[in-house]
Design an enzyme around this catalytic site. Structure first.
Site, short mmCIF file in Angstrom:
data_model
loop_
_atom_site.label_atom_id
_atom_site.label_comp_id
_atom_site.label_asym_id
_atom_site.label_seq_id
_atom_site.Cartn_x
_atom_site.Cartn_y
_atom_site.Cartn_z
N ALA A 159 0.97 -1.32 0.04
CA ALA A 159 -0.10 -0.04 -0.03
C ALA A 159 0.92 1.07 0.01
O ALA A 159 0.31 2.31 0.40
CB ALA A 159 -0.97 0.06 1.17
N HIS A 213 15.41 5.27 -2.19
CA HIS A 213 16.14 5.12 -3.64
C HIS A 213 17.14 4.05 -3.29
O HIS A 213 17.46 3.42 -4.42
CB HIS A 213 16.82 6.42 -3.88
CG HIS A 213 15.72 7.64 -4.21
ND1 HIS A 213 16.40 8.84 -4.55
CD2 HIS A 213 14.44 7.48 -4.26
CE1 HIS A 213 15.11 9.67 -4.88
NE2 HIS A 213 14.04 8.77 -4.76
N ASP A 258 6.11 8.83 -6.93
CA ASP A 258 7.52 8.87 -6.59
C ASP A 258 8.12 7.56 -6.73
O ASP A 258 7.33 6.64 -7.08
CB ASP A 258 7.99 9.42 -5.39
CG ASP A 258 7.32 8.92 -4.16
OD1 ASP A 258 6.93 7.48 -4.30
OD2 ASP A 258 7.13 9.32 -3.27
C1 LHQ Z 1 -1.95 1.39 6.06
C2 LHQ Z 1 -1.59 2.03 4.49
C3 LHQ Z 1 -0.48 2.88 4.52
C4 LHQ Z 1 -0.39 2.86 6.79
C5 LHQ Z 1 -3.52 0.77 3.98
N1 LHQ Z 1 0.07 3.15 5.73
N2 LHQ Z 1 -1.64 1.83 6.86
C6 LHQ Z 1 7.08 7.82 0.02
C7 LHQ Z 1 7.97 8.55 0.98
C8 LHQ Z 1 7.99 9.83 0.80
C9 LHQ Z 1 7.01 10.73 0.58
C10 LHQ Z 1 5.72 10.39 0.41
O1 LHQ Z 1 5.60 9.32 -0.78
C11 LHQ Z 1 6.08 8.16 -0.62
C12 LHQ Z 1 5.51 6.98 -1.32
C13 LHQ Z 1 4.07 6.71 -1.10
O2 LHQ Z 1 3.85 5.58 -1.14
S1 LHQ Z 1 2.66 7.87 -0.61
C14 LHQ Z 1 1.40 6.92 -1.10
C15 LHQ Z 1 0.95 6.19 0.48
N3 LHQ Z 1 0.05 5.34 0.20
C16 LHQ Z 1 -1.33 5.67 0.21
O3 LHQ Z 1 -1.66 6.81 0.11
C17 LHQ Z 1 -2.25 4.70 0.20
C18 LHQ Z 1 -3.16 4.61 1.35
N4 LHQ Z 1 -4.00 3.51 1.37
C19 LHQ Z 1 -5.26 3.52 0.75
O4 LHQ Z 1 -5.69 4.47 -0.05
C20 LHQ Z 1 -6.14 2.25 0.83
O5 LHQ Z 1 -5.82 1.66 2.19
C21 LHQ Z 1 -6.03 1.14 -0.17
C22 LHQ Z 1 -6.36 1.65 -1.55
C23 LHQ Z 1 -4.50 0.77 -0.58
C24 LHQ Z 1 -6.69 -0.18 0.20
O6 LHQ Z 1 -7.92 0.41 0.65
P1 LHQ Z 1 -8.92 -1.17 1.20
O7 LHQ Z 1 -8.83 -2.14 0.61
O8 LHQ Z 1 -10.31 -0.47 1.62
O9 LHQ Z 1 -8.30 -1.06 2.39
P2 LHQ Z 1 -8.13 -0.30 3.93
O10 LHQ Z 1 -7.89 1.32 3.64
O11 LHQ Z 1 -9.13 -0.50 4.88
O12 LHQ Z 1 -6.87 -0.59 4.46
C25 LHQ Z 1 -6.45 -1.73 5.38
C26 LHQ Z 1 -5.71 -1.69 6.65
O13 LHQ Z 1 -4.44 -1.02 6.10
C27 LHQ Z 1 -6.03 -0.20 7.19
O14 LHQ Z 1 -5.79 -0.39 8.65
P3 LHQ Z 1 -6.86 -0.82 9.76
O15 LHQ Z 1 -6.14 -0.76 11.02
O16 LHQ Z 1 -8.04 0.33 9.61
O17 LHQ Z 1 -7.64 -1.95 9.35
C28 LHQ Z 1 -5.43 0.91 6.81
O18 LHQ Z 1 -5.26 2.03 7.68
C29 LHQ Z 1 -4.02 0.12 6.58
N5 LHQ Z 1 -3.28 0.99 5.53
N6 LHQ Z 1 -2.51 1.54 3.43
N7 LHQ Z 1 -0.14 3.28 3.54
#
Ligand code: LHQ
Length: 263
Positions: free
Chosen positions: A65, A90, A145
Site C-alpha cells: 500500500a 532510492h 515517486d
Molecule cells: C495503511 C496504509 C498505508 C499505513 C492501508 N500506511 N497503513 C514515500 C515517502 C516519501 C514521500 C511520500 O511518498 C512516498 C510514497 C508513497 O507511497 S505515498 C502513498 C502512500 N499510500 C497511500 O496513500 C495509500 C493509502 N491506502 C489506501 O488508499 C487504501 O488503504 C488502499 C486503496 C491501499 C486499500 O483500501 P482498502 O482495501 O479499503 O483497505 P483499508 O483502507 O481498509 O486498509 C486496510 C488497513 O491497512 C487499514 O488499517 P486498519 O487498522 O484500519 O484495518 C489501513 O489503515 C492500513 N493501511 N494503507 N499506506
C-alpha cells in the site's frame, strides 16, 4: 527464527523470494521494511549468493500500500518526504534496478503509491485478477515517486499515465494488462504457482543473457538508435562468450534441452 520482522526471505534452487509481510497494513512500507528490503536485495545480489532470479510478492490481501502513513505521515521519521525518498527509498529501488538477474513481481492484491512503483520495477509483472494498481499519491496531495513518473509513461504512454496519476483511481489488473502495464493476469488461486514456476524457470536460465536483456531495455529509454545498437553489440560480445551460450548452441544441435548454469 527469521532474521526479518517485516519480510519473509527465502533462497531455494537459485530463486530468492521476498514476501512483504505486514498484512495488517496491506504491507505498507515502514522504515524497518525499507532497511530489511535493502538487506535482502543486497544478499540476493551478492557475488557467491547463488541467486539467479528474484521474486517479490506480498502476504495477505495486499501486495503493498505504499509508504506507511502511520509512521509520522509522508515524511516518515525525518519529517521530510524528499529526504525520506533519497535516504531510504532510492537505495532499495536502485539496488533492485542494478541487480544482474531477472526480477518478477507477483502482485497478489493492491499495489498503491510506492507499492505500485515497486511492482513496476520488475522485468515481469504478474497480477492476481482481484489486484489493482493505484497512483495513490495525488489522493494525499503528493506527486508520484519511487520511479512512477519514469516507468509509468514508458509502459502505458503519457495519456494513461497522467490520468492515473492525476485521478488517483483504481486500475484493475485486467485493465492494466490490456494497457501493457503488466505482463499477465491469472486467477487469484493460480498466482503463486504461476509466478513461482516462471521465476524458477528464469532461475535456471542463461543468467548473464537475462541480465544483459534487463539492462539493455533499461538503457534503451535514454539511448538513441545508434547508441542502442552499439550497446547491443557490446552485450552480445559478452553473452556470446558465456558457457550458457555455448551450451545453448550445443543443446540445439544435439536436439536436447539446454542445461544453463548461469556462467
Ligand atoms: C495503511 C496504509 C498505508 C499505513 C492501508 N500506511 N497503513 C514515500 C515517502 C516519501 C514521500 C511520500 O511518498 C512516498 C510514497 C508513497 O507511497 S505515498 C502513498 C502512500 N499510500 C497511500 O496513500 C495509500 C493509502 N491506502 C489506501 O488508499 C487504501 O488503504 C488502499 C486503496 C491501499 C486499500 O483500501 P482498502 O482495501 O479499503 O483497505 P483499508 O483502507 O481498509 O486498509 C486496510 C488497513 O491497512 C487499514 O488499517 P486498519 O487498522 O484500519 O484495518 C489501513 O489503515 C492500513 N493501511 N494503507 N499506506
Amino acid at each position: 527464527m527469521s532474521r526479518f520482522e517485516t519480510l519473509i526471505f527465502t533462497i531455494e534452487d537459485g530463486l530468492a523470494t521476498i514476501t512483504l509481510n505486514q498484512p495488517d497494513k496491506l504491507n505498507a512500507i515502514s522504515t524497518k521494511m525499507k532497511a530489511e528490503m535493502l538487506t535482502a536485495v543486497r544478499e540476493a545480489g551478492a557475488p557467491g549468493s547463488g541467486v539467479r532470479a528474484l521474486m517479490i510478492t506480498g502476504a495477505g490481501r495486499g501486495f503493498c500500500a505504499g509508504a506507511d502513513l502511520s509512521e509520522g505521515g509522508v515524511g516518515g521519521t525525518t519529517g521530510d518526504p524528499g529526504a525520506n525518498l533519497v535516504d531510504s527509498y532510492h537505495p532499495v529501488f536502485l539496488e533492485l534496478a542494478h541487480l544482474d538477474m531477472p526480477v518478477i513481481t507477483a502482485v497478489n492484491g493492491v499495489a498503491a503509491g510506492a507499492g505500485m512503483s515497486l511492482a513496476l520495477t520488475a522485468d515481469i509483472v504478474i497480477a492476481a485478477r482481484s489486484a489493482f494498481f493505484l497512483q495513490a499519491f495525488v489522493n494525499i496531495g503528493l506527486v508520484p515517486d519511487a520511479g512512477s513518473t519514469y516507468l509509468l509513461p514508458r509502459l502505458v504512454g503519457e495519456a494513461r499515465a497522467k490520468a492515473m496519476m492525476m485521478l488517483g483511481e483504481r486500475i484493475p489488473a485486467e485493465q492494466a494488462a490490456d494497457w501493457g502495464l503488466i505482463y499477465q493476469v491469472v486467477d487469484d488461486a493460480a498466482l503463486t504457482e504461476t509466478a513461482t514456476t516462471m521465476a524458477q524457470r528464469l532461475a535456471k536460465g542463461p543468467t548473464r543473457a537475462l541480465s544483459h536483456i534487463r539492462h539493455l531495455v533499461a538503457a534503451s529509454a535514454g539511448n538513441g538508435y545508434e547508441s542502442q545498437l552499439q550497446a547491443e553489440a557490446l552485450a552480445q560480445r559478452a553473452a556470446g562468450r558465456t558457457d550458457d551460450s555455448r551450451e545453448g548452441v550445443q543443446a540445439f544441435l544435439e536436439k536436447r534441452p539446454a542445461a544453463f548454469t548461469g556462467t
